[in-house]
Scaffold this motif. Structure first.
Motif, mmCIF file in Angstrom:
data_model
loop_
_atom_site.group_PDB
_atom_site.id
_atom_site.type_symbol
_atom_site.label_atom_id
_atom_site.label_comp_id
_atom_site.label_asym_id
_atom_site.label_seq_id
_atom_site.Cartn_x
_atom_site.Cartn_y
_atom_site.Cartn_z
ATOM 1 N N GLU A 181 -8.929 6.209 -2.496
ATOM 2 C CA GLU A 181 -8.676 7.652 -2.618
ATOM 3 C C GLU A 181 -9.536 8.483 -1.667
ATOM 4 O OE1 GLU A 181 -7.680 5.201 -5.718
ATOM 5 O OE2 GLU A 181 -9.772 5.851 -5.558
ATOM 6 N N ASN A 182 -10.415 7.837 -0.919
ATOM 7 C CA ASN A 182 -11.350 8.579 -0.075
ATOM 8 C C ASN A 182 -10.610 9.246 1.086
ATOM 9 O OD1 ASN A 182 -13.334 8.792 2.329
ATOM 10 N ND2 ASN A 182 -14.676 8.502 0.560
ATOM 11 N N ASP A 183 -10.589 10.575 1.072
ATOM 12 C CA ASP A 183 -9.802 11.313 2.053
ATOM 13 C C ASP A 183 -10.345 11.146 3.471
ATOM 14 O OD1 ASP A 183 -7.547 13.169 2.466
ATOM 15 O OD2 ASP A 183 -9.094 14.559 3.152
ATOM 16 N N PHE A 184 -11.662 11.071 3.603
ATOM 17 C CA PHE A 184 -12.278 10.917 4.928
ATOM 18 C C PHE A 184 -11.864 9.590 5.560
ATOM 19 C CE2 PHE A 184 -15.848 9.645 7.697
ATOM 20 C CZ PHE A 184 -15.922 10.755 8.520
ATOM 21 N N THR A 185 -11.939 8.517 4.769
ATOM 22 C CA THR A 185 -11.541 7.207 5.274
ATOM 23 C C THR A 185 -10.055 7.158 5.566
ATOM 24 O OG1 THR A 185 -13.335 6.047 4.130
ATOM 25 C CG2 THR A 185 -11.405 4.739 4.715
ATOM 26 N N ASN A 186 -9.246 7.722 4.675
ATOM 27 C CA ASN A 186 -7.800 7.721 4.893
ATOM 28 C C ASN A 186 -7.422 8.517 6.133
ATOM 29 O OD1 ASN A 186 -7.252 6.116 2.664
ATOM 30 N ND2 ASN A 186 -7.066 7.860 1.278
ATOM 31 N N ARG A 187 -8.108 9.646 6.347
ATOM 32 C CA ARG A 187 -7.833 10.442 7.539
ATOM 33 C C ARG A 187 -8.165 9.663 8.802
ATOM 34 N NH1 ARG A 187 -11.910 14.995 9.433
ATOM 35 N NH2 ARG A 187 -12.865 13.072 10.202
ATOM 36 N N ASN A 188 -9.348 9.051 8.841
ATOM 37 C CA ASN A 188 -9.766 8.332 10.044
ATOM 38 C C ASN A 188 -8.908 7.097 10.303
ATOM 39 O OD1 ASN A 188 -11.719 10.240 10.403
ATOM 40 N ND2 ASN A 188 -13.435 8.938 9.811
ATOM 41 N N THR A 189 -8.508 6.415 9.233
ATOM 42 C CA THR A 189 -7.625 5.261 9.390
ATOM 43 C C THR A 189 -6.272 5.697 9.941
ATOM 44 O OG1 THR A 189 -8.728 4.161 7.529
ATOM 45 C CG2 THR A 189 -6.586 3.288 8.207
ATOM 46 N N CYS A 246 -10.695 -0.972 15.474
ATOM 47 C CA CYS A 246 -11.412 -1.758 14.466
ATOM 48 C C CYS A 246 -11.511 -1.010 13.146
ATOM 49 C CB CYS A 246 -12.799 -2.154 14.964
ATOM 50 S SG CYS A 246 -14.009 -0.824 15.016
ATOM 51 N N LEU A 247 -11.601 -1.799 12.075
ATOM 52 C CA LEU A 247 -11.796 -1.292 10.723
ATOM 53 C C LEU A 247 -12.972 -2.031 10.097
ATOM 54 C CD1 LEU A 247 -8.068 -1.267 9.519
ATOM 55 C CD2 LEU A 247 -9.464 0.744 10.058
ATOM 56 N N VAL A 248 -13.766 -1.288 9.294
ATOM 57 C CA VAL A 248 -14.992 -1.848 8.726
ATOM 58 C C VAL A 248 -15.109 -1.438 7.261
ATOM 59 C CG1 VAL A 248 -17.510 -1.984 8.954
ATOM 60 C CG2 VAL A 248 -16.095 -1.614 10.996
ATOM 61 N N THR A 249 -15.505 -2.369 6.408
ATOM 62 C CA THR A 249 -15.784 -2.039 5.010
ATOM 63 C C THR A 249 -17.123 -2.642 4.600
ATOM 64 O OG1 THR A 249 -14.646 -4.010 4.161
ATOM 65 C CG2 THR A 249 -13.339 -2.002 4.389
ATOM 66 N N GLY A 250 -17.744 -2.045 3.572
ATOM 67 C CA GLY A 250 -18.991 -2.608 3.077
ATOM 68 C C GLY A 250 -19.693 -1.720 2.083
ATOM 69 N N MET A 304 0.839 -1.192 0.000
ATOM 70 C CA MET A 304 0.000 0.000 0.000
ATOM 71 C C MET A 304 0.876 1.244 0.000
ATOM 72 S SD MET A 304 -2.923 1.549 0.147
ATOM 73 C CE MET A 304 -3.359 3.267 0.398
ATOM 74 N N GLU A 305 0.658 2.142 -0.964
ATOM 75 C CA GLU A 305 1.408 3.387 -1.008
ATOM 76 C C GLU A 305 0.741 4.423 -0.123
ATOM 77 O OE1 GLU A 305 2.569 5.147 -4.648
ATOM 78 O OE2 GLU A 305 3.119 3.241 -5.575
ATOM 79 N N LEU A 306 1.502 4.964 0.799
ATOM 80 C CA LEU A 306 0.972 6.013 1.660
ATOM 81 C C LEU A 306 1.027 7.353 0.945
ATOM 82 C CD1 LEU A 306 2.661 5.014 5.043
ATOM 83 C CD2 LEU A 306 0.338 4.484 4.277
ATOM 84 N N SER A 307 0.168 8.263 1.390
ATOM 85 C CA SER A 307 0.143 9.597 0.800
ATOM 86 C C SER A 307 1.348 10.404 1.276
ATOM 87 C CB SER A 307 -1.143 10.323 1.211
ATOM 88 O OG SER A 307 -1.128 10.616 2.606
ATOM 89 N N LYS A 308 1.574 11.539 0.658
ATOM 90 C CA LYS A 308 2.690 12.407 1.044
ATOM 91 C C LYS A 308 2.558 12.828 2.498
ATOM 92 C CE LYS A 308 4.996 16.760 -0.141
ATOM 93 N NZ LYS A 308 4.984 17.945 -1.047
ATOM 94 N N ILE A 319 -6.926 -2.460 5.785
ATOM 95 C CA ILE A 319 -5.879 -2.871 6.733
ATOM 96 C C ILE A 319 -4.509 -2.411 6.244
ATOM 97 C CG2 ILE A 319 -4.623 -4.885 7.615
ATOM 98 C CD1 ILE A 319 -7.303 -6.374 7.713
ATOM 99 N N ASP A 320 -4.282 -2.495 4.935
ATOM 100 C CA ASP A 320 -2.959 -2.199 4.381
ATOM 101 C C ASP A 320 -2.503 -0.778 4.691
ATOM 102 O OD1 ASP A 320 -2.559 -4.725 3.389
ATOM 103 O OD2 ASP A 320 -3.145 -4.230 1.327
ATOM 104 N N ILE A 321 -3.451 0.161 4.767
ATOM 105 C CA ILE A 321 -3.079 1.542 5.097
ATOM 106 C C ILE A 321 -2.519 1.599 6.516
ATOM 107 C CG2 ILE A 321 -3.912 3.904 5.411
ATOM 108 C CD1 ILE A 321 -6.151 3.239 3.420
ATOM 109 N N SER A 322 -3.272 1.042 7.457
ATOM 110 C CA SER A 322 -2.846 1.048 8.846
ATOM 111 C C SER A 322 -1.549 0.263 9.032
ATOM 112 C CB SER A 322 -3.961 0.465 9.721
ATOM 113 O OG SER A 322 -3.623 0.513 11.083
ATOM 114 N N ARG A 323 -1.481 -0.899 8.396
ATOM 115 C CA ARG A 323 -0.270 -1.714 8.491
ATOM 116 C C ARG A 323 0.953 -0.947 7.996
ATOM 117 N NH1 ARG A 323 2.514 -3.860 4.724
ATOM 118 N NH2 ARG A 323 0.857 -3.530 3.196
ATOM 119 N N SER A 324 0.810 -0.253 6.873
ATOM 120 C CA SER A 324 1.946 0.462 6.294
ATOM 121 C C SER A 324 2.448 1.563 7.223
ATOM 122 C CB SER A 324 1.552 1.064 4.939
ATOM 123 O OG SER A 324 1.251 0.052 4.001
#
Length: 248
Positions: A196-204, A142-146, A1-5, A43-48
């Motif tokens: 690409e969802n900024d809200f989800t990326n921010r909260n993660t 916790c993380l949730v998708t759907g 997973m590539e993290l943002s700048k 998960i990959d975002i948090s893991r990275s």
């Protein structure tokens, strides 16, 4: 997973040493490995982020394992032919950070997630070396998708369960991604907009840093102080002739 700048800058500027921390992600997808798990994309975002900060990370899919139903630590002692939960529990015990993740089905967490929490509960009466319940001194998220509503409902259920078992829950310890209502692309599908969802990326990102910060504070303090919370000092509601928890 590539993290943002921004995420990379935050990792590079961190002044906290997390290299002695361990994290476990329990991915409660219904899909066995190697099937594509959309939840694992989140998960990959948090893991990275964790790995950039030196945290040792393990990801495990309970569905890959022969886990018996029940709320005893080892269900082979209660009529089941096999039970791989005791091995998974060893990974749980080694982790300073536990993140329970789930897809949403019918507005709720997956059946695998429910079973996983039941088995976590099975070991909740174990004691640490200070006489506290086994999960004291660890943090949970916790993380949730759907593609359906229910992310906050799932998070409330999971985080309540974890704190009830003894985990410490930091601020903003959940994150989620939801697609449009009805059939449509899931998180990792082309055109979903999920990664690409900024809200989800921010909260993660918030969840991940808060988990690391709190785990660092608790570990640095030697755990939760063992005063007023030791099982041996308070037996209210416990029946000596029944296991704890009672199996019903």
């Amino acid at each position: 997973m590539e993290l943002s700048k921004k995420q990379l800058e935050q990792c590079a500027s961190s002044r906290w040493d997390s290299s002695d921390l361990k994290a476990l992600f329990l991915n409660c997808t219904l899909k066995p490995t190697p099937e594509l798990s959309h939840t694992e994309g989140l998960i990959d975002i948090s893991r990275s982020i964790m790995e950039k900060n030196g945290v040792s990370v393990k990801i495990l899919r309970p569905v890959d394992h022969d886990i018996a139903f029940g709320v005893y630590p080892n269900m082979t002692e209660h009529g089941w032919d096999s039970d791989e939960w005791p091995d998974i529990y060893q990974s749980v015990k080694e982790a300073d950070i536990l993140v329970v993740t789930t897809p949403i089905w019918l507005g709720d967490k997956s059946s695998v997630c429910t079973q996983t929490i039941e088995r976590l509960y099975a070991n909740s009466s174990d004691l640490n070396d200070q006489g506290q319940y086994a999960y004291y001194g660890r943090v949970g998220g916790c993380l949730v998708t759907g593609n359906e509503d229910g992310a906050k409902h799932c998070a409330m259920n999971i985080l309540y369960s974890l704190q009830h078992l003894g985990y410490v829950i930091p601020p903003q310890a959940d994150a989620a991604w939801l697609g449009e209502a009805g059939p449509g692309p899931s998180y990792r599908d082309p055109g979903s907009g999920g990664p690409e969802n900024d809200f989800t990326n921010r909260n993660t990102t918030f969840m991940t840093w808060n988990l690391m910060h709190l785990a660092r504070l608790i570990k640095g303090a030697g755990g939760i102080p063992a005063h007023g919370n030791q099982r041996s000092e308070w037996d209210a509601g416990c029946r000596p002739d029944f296991p704890n928890p009672d199996y019903r």
